[in-house]
Write a protein that holds these residues in place. Structure first.
Motif, PDB file in Angstrom:
ATOM      1  N   ALA A   4      19.127 -22.405 -19.231  1.00  0.00           N
ATOM      2  CA  ALA A   4      17.806 -22.740 -18.852  1.00  0.00           C
ATOM      3  C   ALA A   4      17.676 -24.421 -20.064  1.00  0.00           C
ATOM      4  O   ALA A   4      17.815 -26.046 -19.561  1.00  0.00           O
ATOM      5  N   ALA A   5      18.803 -24.216 -21.164  1.00  0.00           N
ATOM      6  CA  ALA A   5      18.816 -24.706 -22.335  1.00  0.00           C
ATOM      7  C   ALA A   5      20.077 -25.822 -21.838  1.00  0.00           C
ATOM      8  O   ALA A   5      19.905 -26.903 -21.774  1.00  0.00           O
ATOM      9  N   TRP A   6      21.494 -25.077 -21.102  1.00  0.00           N
ATOM     10  CA  TRP A   6      22.735 -26.079 -20.671  1.00  0.00           C
ATOM     11  C   TRP A   6      21.320 -26.967 -19.630  1.00  0.00           C
ATOM     12  O   TRP A   6      22.027 -29.191 -19.301  1.00  0.00           O
ATOM     13  N   ALA A   7      20.734 -27.290 -18.882  1.00  0.00           N
ATOM     14  CA  ALA A   7      20.378 -27.722 -17.715  1.00  0.00           C
ATOM     15  C   ALA A   7      18.852 -28.577 -18.457  1.00  0.00           C
ATOM     16  O   ALA A   7      19.294 -30.219 -17.686  1.00  0.00           O
ATOM     17  N   LEU A   8      18.604 -28.032 -19.247  1.00  0.00           N
ATOM     18  CA  LEU A   8      17.134 -29.482 -20.057  1.00  0.00           C
ATOM     19  C   LEU A   8      18.267 -30.644 -20.740  1.00  0.00           C
ATOM     20  O   LEU A   8      17.403 -31.378 -20.527  1.00  0.00           O
ATOM     21  N   ASN A   9      19.124 -29.922 -21.766  1.00  0.00           N
ATOM     22  CA  ASN A   9      19.871 -30.878 -21.826  1.00  0.00           C
ATOM     23  C   ASN A   9      20.855 -32.513 -21.327  1.00  0.00           C
ATOM     24  O   ASN A   9      21.471 -32.746 -21.824  1.00  0.00           O
ATOM     25  N   ARG A  10      21.115 -31.758 -19.393  1.00  0.00           N
ATOM     26  CA  ARG A  10      21.340 -32.605 -18.599  1.00  0.00           C
ATOM     27  C   ARG A  10      20.423 -33.779 -18.158  1.00  0.00           C
ATOM     28  O   ARG A  10      20.597 -34.603 -18.019  1.00  0.00           O
ATOM     29  N   ILE A  11      19.310 -33.479 -18.077  1.00  0.00           N
ATOM     30  CA  ILE A  11      18.345 -34.446 -18.122  1.00  0.00           C
ATOM     31  C   ILE A  11      18.420 -35.554 -19.443  1.00  0.00           C
ATOM     32  O   ILE A  11      17.419 -35.656 -20.196  1.00  0.00           O
ATOM     33  N   PRO A  12      18.578 -36.912 -19.315  1.00  0.00           N
ATOM     34  CA  PRO A  12      18.427 -37.893 -20.165  1.00  0.00           C
ATOM     35  C   PRO A  12      16.881 -37.958 -21.160  1.00  0.00           C
ATOM     36  O   PRO A  12      16.745 -37.650 -22.305  1.00  0.00           O
ATOM     37  N   THR A  30      14.791 -35.972 -21.388  1.00  0.00           N
ATOM     38  CA  THR A  30      14.636 -34.287 -21.780  1.00  0.00           C
ATOM     39  C   THR A  30      15.270 -34.221 -23.608  1.00  0.00           C
ATOM     40  O   THR A  30      14.769 -34.239 -24.501  1.00  0.00           O
ATOM     41  N   ARG A  31      16.724 -34.715 -22.622  1.00  0.00           N
ATOM     42  CA  ARG A  31      17.247 -35.175 -24.187  1.00  0.00           C
ATOM     43  C   ARG A  31      17.057 -35.718 -25.170  1.00  0.00           C
ATOM     44  O   ARG A  31      17.392 -35.315 -26.444  1.00  0.00           O
ATOM     45  N   ASN A  32      16.324 -36.559 -24.899  1.00  0.00           N
ATOM     46  CA  ASN A  32      15.836 -37.776 -25.894  1.00  0.00           C
ATOM     47  C   ASN A  32      14.889 -37.044 -26.950  1.00  0.00           C
ATOM     48  O   ASN A  32      14.676 -37.581 -27.808  1.00  0.00           O
ATOM     49  N   TYR A  33      13.942 -36.258 -26.028  1.00  0.00           N
ATOM     50  CA  TYR A  33      12.972 -35.882 -26.595  1.00  0.00           C
ATOM     51  C   TYR A  33      12.573 -35.306 -27.357  1.00  0.00           C
ATOM     52  O   TYR A  33      12.694 -34.747 -28.875  1.00  0.00           O
ATOM     53  N   MET A  34      13.716 -34.097 -27.293  1.00  0.00           N
ATOM     54  CA  MET A  34      14.993 -33.032 -28.467  1.00  0.00           C
ATOM     55  C   MET A  34      15.381 -33.506 -29.740  1.00  0.00           C
ATOM     56  O   MET A  34      14.983 -33.166 -30.457  1.00  0.00           O
ATOM     57  N   THR A  35      16.027 -34.206 -29.334  1.00  0.00           N
ATOM     58  CA  THR A  35      16.428 -35.133 -30.581  1.00  0.00           C
ATOM     59  C   THR A  35      15.899 -35.623 -31.388  1.00  0.00           C
ATOM     60  O   THR A  35      15.884 -35.689 -33.003  1.00  0.00           O
ATOM     61  N   SER A  36      14.146 -36.406 -31.154  1.00  0.00           N
ATOM     62  CA  SER A  36      13.582 -36.672 -31.848  1.00  0.00           C
ATOM     63  C   SER A  36      13.065 -35.708 -32.674  1.00  0.00           C
ATOM     64  O   SER A  36      12.232 -35.821 -33.391  1.00  0.00           O
ATOM     65  N   TRP A  37      12.677 -34.286 -31.790  1.00  0.00           N
ATOM     66  CA  TRP A  37      11.536 -33.227 -32.151  1.00  0.00           C
ATOM     67  C   TRP A  37      12.526 -32.609 -32.715  1.00  0.00           C
ATOM     68  O   TRP A  37      12.418 -32.756 -34.325  1.00  0.00           O
ATOM     69  N   ASN A  38      13.947 -32.753 -32.794  1.00  0.00           N
ATOM     70  CA  ASN A  38      14.393 -31.943 -33.911  1.00  0.00           C
ATOM     71  C   ASN A  38      14.652 -32.549 -35.426  1.00  0.00           C
ATOM     72  O   ASN A  38      14.949 -32.177 -36.427  1.00  0.00           O
ATOM     73  N   VAL A  39      14.763 -34.164 -35.483  1.00  0.00           N
ATOM     74  CA  VAL A  39      14.731 -34.307 -36.450  1.00  0.00           C
ATOM     75  C   VAL A  39      13.272 -34.922 -36.894  1.00  0.00           C
ATOM     76  O   VAL A  39      13.256 -34.518 -38.116  1.00  0.00           O
ATOM     77  N   ARG A  40      12.383 -35.087 -36.353  1.00  0.00           N
ATOM     78  CA  ARG A  40      10.888 -34.984 -37.338  1.00  0.00           C
ATOM     79  C   ARG A  40      11.127 -33.320 -37.737  1.00  0.00           C
ATOM     80  O   ARG A  40       9.868 -32.904 -39.203  1.00  0.00           O
TER      81      ARG A  40
END
Length: 340
Positions: free
Chosen positions: A32-40, A42-52
């Motif tokens: 599930a983690a690998w699949a979500l990371n392959r969707i641009p 979703t990947r961009n949202y997770m990146t900004s979420w981690n930064v916040r």
């Protein structure tokens, strides 16, 4: 004493089932983690979420440093830590604790019903006990062993200790003992993590020649930290600032990957390394818990009795070996990860 072979066979089947269930759960989680990371998107949202989330985590620490008069101290590496996985760390613990909470609540209700009706209810049968008492804790343990999770959790413990220093500094006389106890617990968590810093960082293999040096350096840093803590009652506010400054330097060094060189050599001169018996203690707790489980199964105790006896053995062994305050410190550390 007669050995119930059918119970032994049941134990073997249960162990195999646990291994299979944990393997399947981990594979699903990783996929599930690998699949979500392959969707641009979703990947961009997770990146900004981690930064916040990382910025929010450091906000209280920065405020504590300002109140301690350490606002000018370099904190770039510590402040920038977690920008890749801060949100993931919090989310994992929240999900796992929610699942474990549901399982424990269900088991408690089933235990009450079992006592009331004088027979074992569905949630007290072996599969449910295994799920609540073995599988979910193993998933939490696996999350802690994840390099990103373990590293950020260690840095969160350093931030918590810095905030505890400021809490002592700003506390009123009546509240100071409680604040000092919180500082002791926070620093105890940092010390335990420091002795495992080479494992958390994942920068040394089991047979690496750098491993022994890394462990010795960690033992020296822990001794330096203990010395700084001991000066609080003698030097007061100055010692609190020195301790917070030391914690920042350790956090900065770890954040940039210097797990084997957290403090410069001149800072550690005249310090004797502490001994690390964490492995022996953990082995003793595991042996006590496993022995209680095996005795219950071999003697043919009911599932409820086995669960109670095993849990009681684990709790008693942990209290005897680690002390009651260590359990409080571990719980406080976990809550800080979940709700920080």
């Amino acid at each position: 004493m007669s050995i119930d072979l059918s119970r032994v066979a049941e134990l073997q089947r249960t162990a195999i089932g646990i291994l299979f269930l944990v393997t399947v759960s981990l594979c699903i989680y990783r996929f599930a983690a690998w699949a979500l990371n392959r969707i641009p998107a979703t990947r961009n949202y997770m990146t900004s979420w981690n930064v916040r989330v990382a910025e929010k985590d450091f906000c209280d620490t920065a405020a504590s440093l300002r109140k301690l008069g350490l606002a000018d101290m370099p904190t770039g590496p510590l402040q920038g830590s977690g920008r890749k996985d801060a949100a993931f760390v919090h989310a994992r613990y929240q999900i796992f604790m929610f699942l474990i909470g549901l399982g424990c609540a269900d088991l408690l209700a089933a235990a009450i019903n079992s006592v009331d009706q004088q027979r074992i209810q569905g949630s007290m049968e072996t599969p449910a006990l295994v799920l609540a008492g073995v599988v979910l804790p193993l998933l939490v343990w696996r999350a802690r062993r994840s390099p990103g999770v373990a590293r950020y959790r260690f840095l969160l413990s350093i931030m918590s200790a810095i905030e505890a220093c400021e809490a002592v500094s700003s506390s009123q006389p009546d509240d100071r003992p409680k604040a000092l106890r919180r500082l002791d617990d926070s620093c105890s968590t940092v010390r335990r993590s420091l002795l495992k810093a080479h494992l958390i960082a994942g920068s040394t293999g089991r047979r690496s020649p750098r491993r022994r040096q890394a462990k010795r350096h960690a033992a020296l840093v822990v001794a330096k930290l203990q010395k700084a803590e001991a000066e609080i009652d003698v030097k007061g506010e100055g010692a609190l600032r020195s301790l917070a400054s030391l914690l920042v330097r350790i956090g900065n060094g770890y954040a940039i990957g210097n797990a084997s060189n957290l403090l410069p050599e001149q800072t550690l001169r005249g310090v004797e390394p502490v001994s690390n018996r964490e492995g022996v203690r953990m082995a003793a707790v595991i042996l006590a818990t496993g022995a209680a489980l095996c005795v219950g199964v071999v003697l043919g105790f009911p599932d409820v009795a086995i669960a109670v006896m095993t849990g009681s053995a684990a709790l008693l062994a942990s209290i005897v070996i680690y002390g009651a305050r260590s359990a409080v410190a571990k719980t406080s550390e976990l809550m800080s990860v979940i709700w920080k």
